[in-house]
Scaffold this active site. Structure first.
Site, PDB file in Angstrom:
ATOM      1  N   GLN A 116      20.650  26.121 -15.289  1.00 51.05           N
ATOM      2  CA  GLN A 116      20.574  24.665 -14.622  1.00 51.05           C
ATOM      3  C   GLN A 116      21.846  24.519 -13.674  1.00 51.05           C
ATOM      4  O   GLN A 116      21.788  23.474 -13.156  1.00 51.05           O
ATOM      5  CB  GLN A 116      20.629  23.705 -15.779  1.00 51.05           C
ATOM      6  CG  GLN A 116      19.283  23.918 -16.487  1.00 51.05           C
ATOM      7  CD  GLN A 116      19.259  22.884 -17.812  1.00 51.05           C
ATOM      8  OE1 GLN A 116      19.985  22.045 -17.932  1.00 51.05           O
ATOM      9  NE2 GLN A 116      18.027  22.923 -18.612  1.00 51.05           N
ATOM     10  N   HIS A 183      22.660  21.726 -18.831  1.00 52.75           N
ATOM     11  CA  HIS A 183      23.044  20.233 -18.663  1.00 52.75           C
ATOM     12  C   HIS A 183      24.319  19.887 -18.085  1.00 52.75           C
ATOM     13  O   HIS A 183      25.368  19.351 -18.495  1.00 52.75           O
ATOM     14  CB  HIS A 183      23.300  19.938 -20.255  1.00 52.75           C
ATOM     15  CG  HIS A 183      21.846  19.799 -21.011  1.00 52.75           C
ATOM     16  ND1 HIS A 183      21.705  19.025 -22.001  1.00 52.75           N
ATOM     17  CD2 HIS A 183      20.703  20.342 -20.542  1.00 52.75           C
ATOM     18  CE1 HIS A 183      20.437  19.086 -22.407  1.00 52.75           C
ATOM     19  NE2 HIS A 183      19.646  20.107 -21.542  1.00 52.75           N
ATOM     20  N   GLU A 278      15.530   8.602 -21.538  1.00 58.00           N
ATOM     21  CA  GLU A 278      15.646   6.965 -21.593  1.00 58.00           C
ATOM     22  C   GLU A 278      16.206   6.548 -20.472  1.00 58.00           C
ATOM     23  O   GLU A 278      17.257   7.258 -19.690  1.00 58.00           O
ATOM     24  CB  GLU A 278      16.623   6.773 -22.817  1.00 58.00           C
ATOM     25  CG  GLU A 278      17.929   7.545 -22.812  1.00 58.00           C
ATOM     26  CD  GLU A 278      18.650   7.107 -24.010  1.00 58.00           C
ATOM     27  OE1 GLU A 278      18.287   7.451 -24.983  1.00 58.00           O
ATOM     28  OE2 GLU A 278      19.805   6.586 -24.055  1.00 58.00           O
ATOM     29  N   TYR A 288      26.165   5.220 -25.519  1.00 52.59           N
ATOM     30  CA  TYR A 288      24.937   5.010 -25.650  1.00 52.59           C
ATOM     31  C   TYR A 288      24.169   6.271 -26.480  1.00 52.59           C
ATOM     32  O   TYR A 288      23.047   6.216 -26.362  1.00 52.59           O
ATOM     33  CB  TYR A 288      24.170   5.431 -24.143  1.00 52.59           C
ATOM     34  CG  TYR A 288      24.632   4.384 -23.312  1.00 52.59           C
ATOM     35  CD1 TYR A 288      23.738   3.285 -23.196  1.00 52.59           C
ATOM     36  CD2 TYR A 288      25.858   3.939 -22.747  1.00 52.59           C
ATOM     37  CE1 TYR A 288      23.901   2.089 -22.433  1.00 52.59           C
ATOM     38  CE2 TYR A 288      26.128   2.867 -22.071  1.00 52.59           C
ATOM     39  CZ  TYR A 288      25.037   1.968 -21.988  1.00 52.59           C
ATOM     40  OH  TYR A 288      25.480   0.627 -21.352  1.00 52.59           O
ATOM     41  N   TYR A 299      13.803  20.400 -30.122  1.00 53.92           N
ATOM     42  CA  TYR A 299      12.847  21.234 -29.773  1.00 53.92           C
ATOM     43  C   TYR A 299      12.208  22.043 -30.741  1.00 53.92           C
ATOM     44  O   TYR A 299      10.917  22.456 -30.493  1.00 53.92           O
ATOM     45  CB  TYR A 299      13.347  21.948 -28.603  1.00 53.92           C
ATOM     46  CG  TYR A 299      13.817  21.508 -27.335  1.00 53.92           C
ATOM     47  CD1 TYR A 299      12.833  20.417 -26.525  1.00 53.92           C
ATOM     48  CD2 TYR A 299      15.132  21.621 -26.875  1.00 53.92           C
ATOM     49  CE1 TYR A 299      13.191  20.029 -25.547  1.00 53.92           C
ATOM     50  CE2 TYR A 299      15.471  20.749 -25.728  1.00 53.92           C
ATOM     51  CZ  TYR A 299      14.679  19.948 -24.973  1.00 53.92           C
ATOM     52  OH  TYR A 299      15.025  19.440 -24.047  1.00 53.92           O
TER      53      TYR A 299
END
Length: 409
Positions: A116, A183, A278, A288, A299
């Site tokens: 990623q 990520h 979210e 958060y 997963y």
């Protein structure tokens, strides 16, 4: 990154293709019809998930501006209406409003593009018309791993169409480094006061994802910095010697969407686990929750941690999606083309393959609707003409297109 002449030759303005989509159904029903991954989880308040659709049907026409581009991650409009785009593998290009693709911009630093990683978001300096300064985030290769970093540069353009980045300087590094490829985040948004919000991911793996709950670590945070990379004045932890002064909020998973609303407030959307994407309106110094609380499941089908969705001292999302939309890129709609979308965020959906439209009223989601595009949407921008532009990607071919959406109602 070098892009072949053949690849650029394929990235041309296509014939105008107008495809109308009528996508709203009934104000009493949610656009989401699939069962949730976590059916036992309950929202904390009304319309925190599966909000009703709007009353008004909007018919959208789509036009392909350009296709055959290298796989893009982000796009930003320049003052003359051209588009500055960033390709995951590490290249930038300028595309004219007519869809003509300029040569690769020189001076882009090396990026770590595995998994990623890659060249991520682009933001123009608030004074770009005078300074030609841009900011960009990227997965930076380092001797001890890699991490999300932010650089500034001056964009220089010549009369023959060539462009370069000059005075490139890395102004901020997510620390510590980590030898992984998941990520990274990341989005860049300037506040009305000129500070830069930087969103980063928590790097996914266990146990490093737990750093999202550690204020001495840089994973899973939103940072707020000056254009020089220093902690912004008023940040919540600048007086704590052991805490990173750039931190604005914490407890995030993988933040790939961020934008200001019409009043200059920051909103973000982050990837959740299997269920649990979210929407938040981040507030200074607040936690958060990830991975202590979250909606959705792992997963592999097991609960995340203790399976909690709420805990005292941890913030609830304004909205969540189960099943996920897989968010990437977002924009606040302001323009005349879609009056029905005033006071709405337009969010790119990778899994849902289109744009998710959420109308905001009094800090909550009032309605949700979808614009199907049958393609993974990596970024969304409102153009100077009021039309909506979507950056799509095809992972099989490794190419991207830019679509222009107009109102066909």
């Amino acid at each position: 990154m070098q892009i072949s002449t053949r690849a650029i030759a394929g990235a041309l303005l296509t014939a105008t293709i107008l495809t109308p989509h009528a996508f709203a159904q009934s104000s009493n029903e949610s656009v989401v019809t699939q069962p949730p991954n976590a059916p036992s989880q309950e929202p904390a308040f009304e319309n925190q998930t599966r909000a009703p659709q709007p009353d008004e049907t909007v018919e959208v026409s789509t036009e392909t501006v350009v296709e055959g581009l290298p796989q893009l991650w982000s796009m930003e409009f320049l003052p003359n209406g051209s588009m500055l785009v960033a390709a995951k593998q590490g290249a930038m290009h300028i595309i004219t409003p007519e869809g003509e693709v300029g040569p690769e911009i020189s001076g882009v630093p090396e990026v770590m593009s595995q998994g990623q990683g890659g060249l991520l978001d682009i933001a123009l300096a608030p004074d770009f018309e005078e300074s030609n300064q841009i900011f960009f985030s990227f997965a930076e290769p380092r001797g001890d791993g890699n991490g999300t970093s932010v650089a500034s540069a001056t964009l220089q353009r010549s009369e023959d169409g060539a462009a370069s980045l000059e005075d490139v300087s890395v102004i901020f590094q997510q620390m510590p480094s980590y030898d992984g490829d998941m990520h990274f985040g990341s989005r860049l948004v300037f506040s009305p006061e000129g500070e830069l919000y930087v969103t980063v991911g928590e790097r996914s793996d266990t146990p490093i994802r737990d750093h999202a709950q550690d204020l001495t670590q840089g994973q899973g945070k939103i940072f707020r910095i000056t254009p020089e990379g220093e902690p912004a004045e008023g940040n919540p932890y600048t007086d704590h010697a052991a805490i990173q002064g750039e931190i604005f909020t914490w407890g995030h998973r993988n933040l790939q969407s961020a934008a200001l609303d019409g009043e200059g407030n920051l909103w973000t959307v982050e990837h959740g686990p299997r269920g649990g994407d979210e929407l938040n309106q981040p507030q200074s110094g607040r936690n958060y929750g990830w991975p202590v609380i979250t909606y959705g499941i792992s997963y592999d089908g097991t609960p995340v941690g203790n399976g909690r969705t709420a805990q005292e001292g941890l913030e609830q999302p304004v909205y969540y999606w189960d099943p996920v939309i897989a968010p990437s890129g977002m924009a606040w709609y302001e323009g005349d083309e879609f009056p029905e979308w005033e006071d709405s965020f337009l969010i790119g959906g990778l899994v849902t393959q289109g744009i998710v439209v959420v109308e905001i009223e009094d800090g909550r989601v009032a309605t949700e609707s979808r614009v199907p595009l049958e393609a993974r949407v990596r970024d969304v921008r409102v153009g100077p003409d009021g039309a909506v532009y979507a950056v799509t990607e095809d992972r099989d071919s490794g190419t991207s297109s830019i679509l222009r959406l107009t109102n066909a109602s």
